[in-house]
Design a protein around this motif. Structure first.
Motif, PDB file in Angstrom:
ATOM      1  N   GLY A 220       6.680   3.046   5.746  1.00 41.10           N
ATOM      2  CA  GLY A 220       5.790   4.188   5.577  1.00 41.10           C
ATOM      3  C   GLY A 220       4.635   4.147   6.558  1.00 41.10           C
ATOM      4  N   ALA A 221       4.081   2.950   6.764  1.00 41.43           N
ATOM      5  CA  ALA A 221       2.983   2.801   7.715  1.00 41.43           C
ATOM      6  C   ALA A 221       3.455   3.079   9.143  1.00 41.43           C
ATOM      7  CB  ALA A 221       2.390   1.398   7.610  1.00 41.43           C
ATOM      8  N   MET A 222       4.664   2.635   9.469  1.00 41.87           N
ATOM      9  CA  MET A 222       5.212   2.913  10.801  1.00 41.87           C
ATOM     10  C   MET A 222       5.429   4.408  10.984  1.00 41.87           C
ATOM     11  SD  MET A 222       5.546  -0.114  12.270  1.00 41.87           S
ATOM     12  CE  MET A 222       6.651   0.165  13.641  1.00 41.87           C
ATOM     13  N   GLU A 223       5.850   5.087   9.924  1.00 37.47           N
ATOM     14  CA  GLU A 223       6.127   6.520  10.010  1.00 37.47           C
ATOM     15  C   GLU A 223       4.860   7.313  10.344  1.00 37.47           C
ATOM     16  OE1 GLU A 223      10.051   7.719   8.444  1.00 37.47           O
ATOM     17  OE2 GLU A 223       9.318   6.834  10.310  1.00 37.47           O
ATOM     18  N   ILE A 224       3.717   6.897   9.815  1.00 40.53           N
ATOM     19  CA  ILE A 224       2.473   7.631  10.100  1.00 40.53           C
ATOM     20  C   ILE A 224       1.722   7.042  11.284  1.00 40.53           C
ATOM     21  CG2 ILE A 224       2.251   8.335   7.686  1.00 40.53           C
ATOM     22  CD1 ILE A 224      -0.070   6.275   7.463  1.00 40.53           C
ATOM     23  N   GLY A 225       2.305   6.023  11.912  1.00 42.68           N
ATOM     24  CA  GLY A 225       1.684   5.446  13.103  1.00 42.68           C
ATOM     25  C   GLY A 225       0.474   4.591  12.828  1.00 42.68           C
ATOM     26  N   PHE A 226       0.514   3.796  11.754  1.00 42.79           N
ATOM     27  CA  PHE A 226      -0.593   2.884  11.471  1.00 42.79           C
ATOM     28  C   PHE A 226      -0.445   1.656  12.372  1.00 42.79           C
ATOM     29  CE2 PHE A 226      -3.515   0.146   9.321  1.00 42.79           C
ATOM     30  CZ  PHE A 226      -4.395   0.983   8.655  1.00 42.79           C
ATOM     31  N   LEU A 227      -0.691   1.881  13.654  1.00 39.32           N
ATOM     32  CA  LEU A 227      -0.511   0.879  14.698  1.00 39.32           C
ATOM     33  C   LEU A 227      -1.690   0.975  15.661  1.00 39.32           C
ATOM     34  CD1 LEU A 227       3.272   1.510  15.379  1.00 39.32           C
ATOM     35  CD2 LEU A 227       2.315  -0.518  14.295  1.00 39.32           C
TER      36      LEU A 227
ATOM     37  N   LYS B 202      -1.077   4.304 -10.014  1.00 35.08           N
ATOM     38  CA  LYS B 202      -1.408   5.429  -9.133  1.00 35.08           C
ATOM     39  C   LYS B 202      -0.134   6.174  -8.759  1.00 35.08           C
ATOM     40  CE  LYS B 202      -1.271   2.244  -5.188  1.00 35.08           C
ATOM     41  NZ  LYS B 202      -2.047   1.611  -4.121  1.00 35.08           N
ATOM     42  N   ASN B 203      -0.315   7.435  -8.400  1.00 32.72           N
ATOM     43  CA  ASN B 203       0.771   8.225  -7.834  1.00 32.72           C
ATOM     44  C   ASN B 203       0.763   8.006  -6.337  1.00 32.72           C
ATOM     45  OD1 ASN B 203       1.610   9.590 -10.305  1.00 32.72           O
ATOM     46  ND2 ASN B 203      -0.337  10.676 -10.184  1.00 32.72           N
ATOM     47  N   GLY B 204       1.897   7.596  -5.792  1.00 33.62           N
ATOM     48  CA  GLY B 204       1.930   7.289  -4.369  1.00 33.62           C
ATOM     49  C   GLY B 204       3.310   7.455  -3.774  1.00 33.62           C
ATOM     50  N   THR B 205       3.332   7.594  -2.466  1.00 25.82           N
ATOM     51  CA  THR B 205       4.580   7.719  -1.723  1.00 25.82           C
ATOM     52  C   THR B 205       4.919   6.373  -1.092  1.00 25.82           C
ATOM     53  OG1 THR B 205       4.107  10.037  -1.211  1.00 25.82           O
ATOM     54  CG2 THR B 205       5.760   8.935   0.153  1.00 25.82           C
ATOM     55  N   TYR B 206       6.188   5.990  -1.186  1.00 22.00           N
ATOM     56  CA  TYR B 206       6.664   4.753  -0.560  1.00 22.00           C
ATOM     57  C   TYR B 206       7.934   5.069   0.221  1.00 22.00           C
ATOM     58  CZ  TYR B 206       3.432   2.533  -3.818  1.00 22.00           C
ATOM     59  OH  TYR B 206       2.303   2.179  -4.515  1.00 22.00           O
ATOM     60  N   VAL B 207       8.090   4.408   1.345  1.00 25.56           N
ATOM     61  CA  VAL B 207       9.270   4.610   2.183  1.00 25.56           C
ATOM     62  C   VAL B 207       9.980   3.270   2.299  1.00 25.56           C
ATOM     63  CG1 VAL B 207      10.154   5.500   4.363  1.00 25.56           C
ATOM     64  CG2 VAL B 207       7.973   6.349   3.473  1.00 25.56           C
ATOM     65  N   ASN B 208      11.246   3.224   1.879  1.00 21.64           N
ATOM     66  CA  ASN B 208      11.927   1.926   1.848  1.00 21.64           C
ATOM     67  C   ASN B 208      12.475   1.548   3.216  1.00 21.64           C
ATOM     68  OD1 ASN B 208      14.316   3.382   2.145  1.00 21.64           O
ATOM     69  ND2 ASN B 208      15.335   2.436   0.407  1.00 21.64           N
ATOM     70  N   THR B 209      13.141   0.423   3.284  1.00 21.43           N
ATOM     71  CA  THR B 209      13.558  -0.134   4.572  1.00 21.43           C
ATOM     72  C   THR B 209      14.531   0.763   5.322  1.00 21.43           C
ATOM     73  OG1 THR B 209      14.357  -2.188   5.627  1.00 21.43           O
ATOM     74  CG2 THR B 209      15.506  -1.459   3.639  1.00 21.43           C
ATOM     75  N   GLU B 210      15.239   1.641   4.623  1.00 21.00           N
ATOM     76  CA  GLU B 210      16.176   2.554   5.278  1.00 21.00           C
ATOM     77  C   GLU B 210      15.523   3.888   5.640  1.00 21.00           C
ATOM     78  OE1 GLU B 210      19.423   3.389   2.590  1.00 21.00           O
ATOM     79  OE2 GLU B 210      18.059   3.802   0.931  1.00 21.00           O
ATOM     80  N   GLY B 211      14.215   4.034   5.327  1.00 26.14           N
ATOM     81  CA  GLY B 211      13.514   5.276   5.635  1.00 26.14           C
ATOM     82  C   GLY B 211      13.596   6.310   4.533  1.00 26.14           C
ATOM     83  N   ARG B 212      13.967   5.917   3.331  1.00 28.07           N
ATOM     84  CA  ARG B 212      14.071   6.844   2.201  1.00 28.07           C
ATOM     85  C   ARG B 212      12.683   7.040   1.578  1.00 28.07           C
ATOM     86  NH1 ARG B 212      18.487   8.302  -0.738  1.00 28.07           N
ATOM     87  NH2 ARG B 212      19.680   6.706   0.366  1.00 28.07           N
TER      88      ARG B 212
ATOM     89  N   ALA C 280       0.834  -1.207   0.000  1.00 26.11           N
ATOM     90  CA  ALA C 280       0.000   0.000   0.000  1.00 26.11           C
ATOM     91  C   ALA C 280       0.866   1.253   0.000  1.00 26.11           C
ATOM     92  CB  ALA C 280      -0.924  -0.002   1.219  1.00 26.11           C
ATOM     93  N   ASP C 281       0.381   2.306  -0.660  1.00 25.10           N
ATOM     94  CA  ASP C 281       1.089   3.583  -0.640  1.00 25.10           C
ATOM     95  C   ASP C 281       0.741   4.332   0.638  1.00 25.10           C
ATOM     96  OD1 ASP C 281      -1.241   5.780  -1.776  1.00 25.10           O
ATOM     97  OD2 ASP C 281      -1.524   3.656  -2.217  1.00 25.10           O
ATOM     98  N   VAL C 282       1.593   5.273   1.037  1.00 28.06           N
ATOM     99  CA  VAL C 282       1.406   5.969   2.310  1.00 28.06           C
ATOM    100  C   VAL C 282       0.141   6.827   2.294  1.00 28.06           C
ATOM    101  CG1 VAL C 282       2.485   7.500   4.000  1.00 28.06           C
ATOM    102  CG2 VAL C 282       3.915   5.996   2.626  1.00 28.06           C
ATOM    103  N   GLU C 283      -0.189   7.415   1.125  1.00 31.61           N
ATOM    104  CA  GLU C 283      -1.386   8.255   1.059  1.00 31.61           C
ATOM    105  C   GLU C 283      -2.645   7.486   1.442  1.00 31.61           C
ATOM    106  OE1 GLU C 283       1.561  10.242  -1.686  1.00 31.61           O
ATOM    107  OE2 GLU C 283       0.979   8.195  -1.186  1.00 31.61           O
TER     108      GLU C 283
END
Length: 694
Positions: free
Chosen positions: A489-496, A563-573, A316-319
């Motif tokens: 990406g999910a961890m960054e936005i707190g999807f917990l 789709k246009n989407g944001t992804y965050v890789n394992t290093e946080g990029r 899933a994309d972050v958006e």
């Protein structure tokens, strides 16, 4: 620094460079076929001839000639022009006139350089040599009569991929490139197609599909693993025809895995192209959007907040994750989670879930401990980086977990928690190697974290990092290797889980007991669907995979190329994926589905377009606005104290590299690879063979 003259102009160059590299640095183009900056020097093709003084009065191969102070290098003298035309004439003696039917046509080095540096004709009238085509597996198509023996494929297989399965047989006119009629068993084998400067090695699944000038090219990122490899998606009409690597030195250099390259044919199969609602007879039936959204909204409004749960999938994309989280918060739902494998990681501190050294940081490590990960399958690009560093002779590697075949020498320390504890307490000999290292590193895989005692394993890994100096000024060698593109990406936005909320295992238990009545699966196909039989399941995704089969309502979403989407890789990029084609049929972008659903459910989300959503998301999480950058994670206490609860060995979460998500499971090419490299090999190993014969 040596000073040299290149075509009469003085240039300062770095010591140790070759003449070819010096000319390239000075902006002077040198033709070449066998030379590649990421491979060892072979000096086979002789196309890079230049005139050098002082030196013998003859052209010299610039790729193998070191720069020396005071050299005068000439790249455009009559001698050089004549020599290059002669070399090109020799290369074309046996090359067939296949350009009209060659898949390399339009992006062929031999075509381009013969036009730029070649002779107007040929003086050779003898019959051309013919060479039988070779079998190299389901991915690489061979037309060996075209081969010019540059040996790029041989060097890539041996040096980068780490599988010495391609070689040069015989000598002189009888020389042939061959894999001895065996499939090239490497997760990165198809990169030889990009490396081949002629049409000898081409893509078997892509054969005769399209010409490069017919394709619309879109720069994007890969979601087949958590590395975030930079890719180019080539499409014609509304069909993705191929995926190629894009250069990013910090992430994937110029390589991609075979799954990244070839799973794209799964985008056209088993697609969800319209909504479905399960009828009274228990069968899913097509419905319109209005009906499907109303059924979902009515169910959400009729269910108490603690009886609703949402699970995020791996691609899933972050958006869309941000939109789903916002919707659940407005409904008062705390049961949300992105860790569908049950990994015991939390949102704070950030360093506990990041690959903190960065993928490029592997190039600086001198000792590495791998815990609970088959890096070769979970992240082939990271595995290639480890091999690259190991090839310098400056990296010692220890492995705790699955005892798998690696592409670099490593010490197998043990299978599970007991060995990890011994290393943490300094009882294992490898602890001394870590202690003496200047830049030690640990890679913790999901096989060590996605288990009941994953939090204790995490705490032990943190203790190792602190004990052996892995966390210091300017260096953090504590790394978590994810397998899911959406996880960081999910961890960054707190999807917990919120306060009092349930994690994935608890959601599944609640669904079994009836405490959780509604489960929203956002592309989540890797959970135990049998646990959801009593619950009302809403599946939002793009393929008819496990989640869709278990669903009561199916909402068709868009795949990563749509789709246009944001992804965050394992290093946080933070990286952007871009739309190459449109979703099929009535499928819609995921954020738009959630926005429409929120309105029906009486919890309207405060944005009407992607730009507004991104602005809100970036305001709430500013790090997501810093594209292609890695924000260092803060260090602190994490994990759970106490002894491990299980003596079971660490196991890789991936049983079949070629099928790990709905797209790759729908791919015919990945099915062929599974048969060749997994099933046939397993059968052959049981009978004592190799499993990759043609």
């Amino acid at each position: 620094m040596p000073t040299v003259k290149i075509n009469g102009e003085e240039h300062e160059v770095e010591a140790g460079m070759t003449v070819l590299q010096a000319c390239e640095q000075a902006g002077v183009e040198i033709p070449r076929f066998c030379y590649h900056e990421r491979l060892s020097i072979a000096g086979n093709c002789r196309m890079c001839l230049v005139e050098v003084k002082p030196g013998p009065p003859k052209p010299q191969a610039s790729c193998a000639l070191p720069v020396q102070d005071g050299q005068e290098i000439t790249t455009d003298s009559p001698m050089v022009h004549k020599a290059r035309k002669g070399v090109m004439e020799f290369l074309l003696i046996n090359h067939p006139l296949d350009c009209p039917i060659c898949d390399q046509g339009g992006e062929c080095d031999l075509q381009d350089q013969s036009m730029a540096y070649g002779f107007k004709g040929s003086r050779y009238e003898e019959n051309k040599r013919a060479v039988a085509d070779k079998y190299m597996g389901p991915l690489i198509k061979t037309i060996m009569t075209r081969c010019i023996h540059c040996t790029r494929c041989v060097r890539f297989a041996a040096e980068v991929a780490g599988v010495e399965e391609i070689g040069l047989l015989n000598r002189g006119e009888n020389a042939e490139i061959s894999s001895l009629e065996k499939a090239v068993d490497s997760e990165m084998s198809a990169n030889v197609i990009d490396l081949c400067p002629v049409g000898a090695l081409t893509s078997k699944p892509y054969a005769f599909e399209a010409r490069p000038w017919e394709l619309r090219k879109t720069e994007s990122v890969d979601v087949m693993d958590a590395v975030g490899s930079n890719i180019r998606v080539d499409a014609r009409g509304n069909e993705v025809l191929r995926v190629l690597p894009r250069l990013n030195e910090e992430v994937n250099e110029e390589w991609i895995s075979d799954k990244t390259r070839y799973a794209c044919d799964g985008l056209a199969r088993q697609r969800l192209d319209r909504p479905y609602v399960r009828g009274e007879d228990g069968k899913l039936k097509p419905a319109d959007w209005s009906t499907a959204l109303q059924v979902v909204a009515d169910k959400l409004k009729a269910t108490a907040a603690d009886g609703i749960a949402a699970i995020a999938g791996d691609t899933a994309d972050v958006e869309s994750l941000y939109a789903l989280k916002a919707l659940m918060q407005r409904l008062g739902v705390a049961n949300i989670d992105c860790r569908q494998d049950g990994a015991r990681i939390e949102a704070s501190p950030r360093a506990q879930y990041l690959f903190n050294s960065g993928i490029a940081g592997i190039d600086q490590a001198d000792a590495l401990l791998i815990v609970g990960s088959n890096v070769r399958w979970e992240a082939p690009i990271v595995n290639a980086r480890i091999r690259k560093r190991w090839m310098t002779g400056q990296l010692s590697v220890g492995v705790i977990g699955p005892n798998v075949e690696t592409t670099f020498d490593s010490d197998y320390l043990g299978a599970g928690p007991e060995t990890l504890t011994d290393v943490a307490e300094g009882k294992h000999p490898f602890a001394e190697i870590l202690r003496k290292a200047e830049r030690p590193m640990i890679i913790v895989g999901q096989g060590a974290l996605a288990r009941e005692d994953g939090a204790q394993v995490l705490a032990t890994a943190r203790a190792i990092a602190e004990t052996f100096g892995m966390v210091a000024d300017g260096w953090n060698g504590f790394n978590v290797l994810h397998t899911a593109a959406a996880r960081v990406g999910a961890m960054e936005i707190g999807f917990l889980p919120g306060e009092g909320g349930r994690s994935v295992p608890e959601i599944l238990d609640g669904a079994k007991s009836g405490a959780v009545e509604v489960v929203y699966l956002h592309g989540a196909d890797e959970v135990d669907m049998s646990a959801l039989e009593k619950a009302f399941v809403i599946y939002q995704g793009h393929h008819g995979d496990k989640g869709a089969h278990a669903a009561d309502v199916v909402l068709p979403g868009a795949a990563y190329t749509e789709k246009n989407g944001t992804y965050v890789n394992t290093e946080g990029r933070v990286q952007l994926g871009r739309r190459a084609v449109f979703p099929p049929g009535e499928a819609r972008e995921d954020w738009a589905i959630l926005r429409a659903l929120s309105e029906r459910a009486g919890a309207t989300l405060p944005f009407d377009n992607l730009d507004a959503l991104r602005q809100q998301m970036r305001d709430a999480h500013p790090g997501l606005a810093r594209l292609d950058m890695v924000e260092p994670g803060e260090w602190g206490e994490f994990g759970a104290a106490g002894a491990m609860k299980s003596d079971l060995p660490f196991a890789s979460p991936i049983e079949n590299f070629y099928m790990t998500d709905p797209v790759s499971r729908s791919s015919q090419t990945m099915a062929q690879c599974t048969q060749t490299f997994v099933l046939d090999r397993r059968k052959a190993l049981e009978s004592g063979g190799t499993g990759t014969d043609g």
